[in-house]
Design a protein around this motif. Structure first.
Motif, PDB file in Angstrom:
ATOM      1  N   THR A  75       0.229  -2.668  -6.429  1.00 52.54           N
ATOM      2  CA  THR A  75       0.309  -1.538  -5.508  1.00 52.54           C
ATOM      3  C   THR A  75      -1.088  -0.945  -5.322  1.00 52.54           C
ATOM      4  O   THR A  75      -1.846  -0.820  -6.289  1.00 52.54           O
ATOM      5  N   SER A  76      -1.417  -0.590  -4.096  1.00 48.43           N
ATOM      6  CA  SER A  76      -2.724   0.021  -3.832  1.00 48.43           C
ATOM      7  C   SER A  76      -2.554   1.460  -3.349  1.00 48.43           C
ATOM      8  O   SER A  76      -1.506   1.826  -2.802  1.00 48.43           O
TER       9      SER A  76
ATOM     10  N   HIS B 264       0.849  -1.189   0.000  1.00 50.38           N
ATOM     11  CA  HIS B 264       0.000   0.000   0.000  1.00 50.38           C
ATOM     12  C   HIS B 264       0.885   1.239   0.000  1.00 50.38           C
ATOM     13  O   HIS B 264       1.843   1.329   0.779  1.00 50.38           O
TER      14      HIS B 264
ATOM     15  N   THR C  23      -6.462  -0.298  -6.864  1.00 50.58           N
ATOM     16  CA  THR C  23      -5.323  -1.066  -7.357  1.00 50.58           C
ATOM     17  C   THR C  23      -5.635  -1.489  -8.792  1.00 50.58           C
ATOM     18  O   THR C  23      -6.692  -1.163  -9.312  1.00 50.58           O
TER      19      THR C  23
ATOM     20  N   LYS D 139      -9.737   1.779  -1.396  1.00 48.53           N
ATOM     21  CA  LYS D 139      -8.395   1.587  -1.950  1.00 48.53           C
ATOM     22  C   LYS D 139      -8.501   1.199  -3.413  1.00 48.53           C
ATOM     23  O   LYS D 139      -9.379   0.439  -3.807  1.00 48.53           O
TER      24      LYS D 139
END
Length: 556
Positions: free
Chosen positions: A84-85, A59, A72, A70
């Motif tokens: 990757t978030s 993250h 991604t 979130k």
């Protein structure tokens, strides 16, 4: 108390600033950030691949309002999921927060803002090897191009914007005493104060193919002129923007300022947020790079903001005669191959008379020129490792599909083929597709076909080539125009054409300079005078519309 102030940062970078001011006024070669990877610390270059991997499947933390969810989904064109978030805040709340920070950033003053911007750029330059990998695995560029274009060249363009901003703001005195004689009466005397005031919140909408090079000019132009900036990257290329915002936030915080003055807004292709962002009435400056459809929509609808766009166009070359056919076709082969034609400057339309062109060895027919270009391109891409490095990967699956769809638009001179990357076997790699069409088939070649797709257009004469090119450029616009001719009269005509359609012209490129390359501090990128872009990177107009001057006057 903060250990460093914006004023201290200005003093730290003033010598570089003064050199950059000189560069924009002479337009000679100058670059403050090295494009030579060997100039960077060896340990940073060696660790960059692992540093990039460490950002994947993690993250990414940044300062910002409360998170709604979130985001991604980035996938490298080289065949791996980044994982990757990023936090996505409520867009209305984000704009409100940014708007509340205007007084603080405004009051930092031109010097303070310049100092902060230049410190951000210095730190971005320090992390250039890592940025190269981040740009490579989001854009699909080969590593060396991703490093150069995504890091030092992008930083060059950013500094250029900062310097033009400083030049424009510095031209306005902070104070003045106004003394008007009145003959025998006492003069009228007033003290006047002039303040650079930002327009409001700025939004920069990035593209997937050049996530830093095309984002930095607008980001730093708005930032240096006092506008808090929301960076809204393309959903497929978030990581380079996130790294940039993180560096900016760190510098702002160390300088005693709110780090959210530069913030990140992320979204997905399925649930875009750009329309909501740009239509917020508190957003007063918008920079956009991407398709003409959305760019035109922004220009037509976001009337409350100053809008700067770079969109699609039909970049063109007119071939009349050449002094060295092999050198010309080698140059064009590189032009068509570099990053698989996924550059806003890559040539799509090549106009050649049906009767052929003059060379020192005699007349070369249209078909012979076509074959020479196909042979040069095939030879240039003959070594697969070098080909993969130059071609990079196709960023979007839609671009790969477009290549297949365009095969039927003309006679194939050179077919596009897939290549296997030695290190990344799942990479989406394609070679250029070159087609022959008749000049009468204007509907075929007058539309931008993004990707490694180009047309050799058979015309009645060089004069006809000029006429057809003008018609297409008037309607569609372009970033680049090239001409090959051994005749001064033809070169003069081409310059007239370039001025008529307001596009940059390159003449007889047959060496180490290519029509799709643009050098900061010397080349103006786009003119802002044709449908491909309503702004130039960078000139005074790109900066002065981002602020206003508010005066206050009092009798002495």
């Amino acid at each position: 108390m903060s250990a460093v102030t914006p004023a201290v940062l200005f003093d730290r970078h003033e010598a570089l600033l003064n050199r950059a001011i000189e560069a924009i006024h002479t337009r000679e070669y100058w670059s403050p950030y090295s494009e030579n990877l060997k100039k960077y610390p060896e340990e940073l270059v060696k660790s960059a691949p692992e540093d990039f991997k460490a950002l994947c499947n993690q993250h990414f933390e940044l300062e910002g309002p409360a998170t709604t969810k979130k985001i991604t989904g980035e996938r490298s064109p080289y065949g791996l999921d980044l994982g990757t978030s990023y936090d996505q805040p409520d867009m209305g709340q984000l704009v409100d927060v940014m708007h509340s920070l205007i007084p603080q950033w405004r009051d930092a003053g031109p010097k303070g803002r310049v100092g902060v911007c230049m410190e951000i750029l210095q730190r971005l330059n320090d992390m250039s090897p890592l940025m190269g990998h981040a740009v490579m695995h989001t854009s699909g560029q080969g590593f060396m191009m991703a490093f150069q274009a995504g890091a030092p060249h992008a930083q060059d363009r950013a500094l250029e914007a900062v310097v033009y901003g400083w030049d424009a703001m510095n031209a306005v005195p902070a104070t003045a005493r106004w003394n008007k004689p009145q003959g025998k009466m006492d003069p009228l005397v007033m003290d006047k104060k002039f303040t650079i005031v930002p327009r409001g919140v700025a939004v920069v909408i990035g593209c997937s193919t050049f996530p830093t090079w095309n984002t930095y000019p607008g980001l730093f132009a708005s930032l240096v002129t006092g506008n808090p900036v929301i960076v809204k990257p393309h959903p497929a290329a978030i990581l380079p923007a996130a790294l940039t915002v993180k560096v900016a936030q760190e510098v702002l915080k160390e300088a005693g300022l709110d780090p959210q003055i530069v913030s990140l807004a992320v979204d997905t292709l399925e649930e875009p947020v750009a329309k909501d962002l740009v239509m917020n009435p508190k957003v007063k400056v918008i920079d956009y790079t991407g398709s003409s459809v959305f760019g035109n929509w922004i220009e037509q609808n976001a009337l409350h903001a100053k809008v700067f766009t770079e969109k699609a166009g039909v970049n063109s070359i007119i071939v009349d005669s050449v002094s060295d056919l092999k050198a010309v076709t080698r140059n064009l082969a590189f032009t068509l191959s570099l990053y698989s034609g996924q550059m806003c400057t890559t040539t799509q339309a090549i106009y050649v008379p049906k009767s052929g062109i003059d060379t020192p060895e005699g007349k070369v027919s249209f078909d012979e020129f076509a074959q020479a270009l196909a042979t040069a391109t095939s030879k240039f891409l003959g070594d697969n490792d070098r080909a993969c490095m130059v071609l990079g990967a196709i960023q979007s699956e839609a671009t790969a599909k477009r290549i297949d769809e365009c095969r039927s638009l003309g006679e194939i001179v050179l077919d596009s083929e897939s290549r296997i990357h030695a290190q990344f076997p799942d990479a989406r790699i394609r070679t250029p597709l070159i087609l022959k069409v008749d000049g009468k088939d204007q509907a075929t070649y007058s539309e931008e076909r993004f990707g490694p797709i180009s047309f050799l257009i058979a015309t009645e004469s060089t004069e006809d080539s000029m006429r057809l090119a003008k018609e297409v450029l008037d309607e569609q616009g372009a970033i680049t125009l090239g001409v090959y001719s051994t005749s001064d009269a033809v070169l003069d005509q081409a310059e007239e054409l370039a001025m008529d359609v307001k596009v940059a012209l390159s003449c007889n490129l047959d060496g180490g300079v290519f029509v799709n390359q643009s050098a900061a501090f010397s080349d103006f990128h786009a003119t802002g005078g044709n449908p491909a872009a309503n702004a130039c990177l960078s000139d005074a107009a790109f900066l002065v519309n981002r602020f206003v001057v508010v005066q206050s006057r009092r009798h002495v």
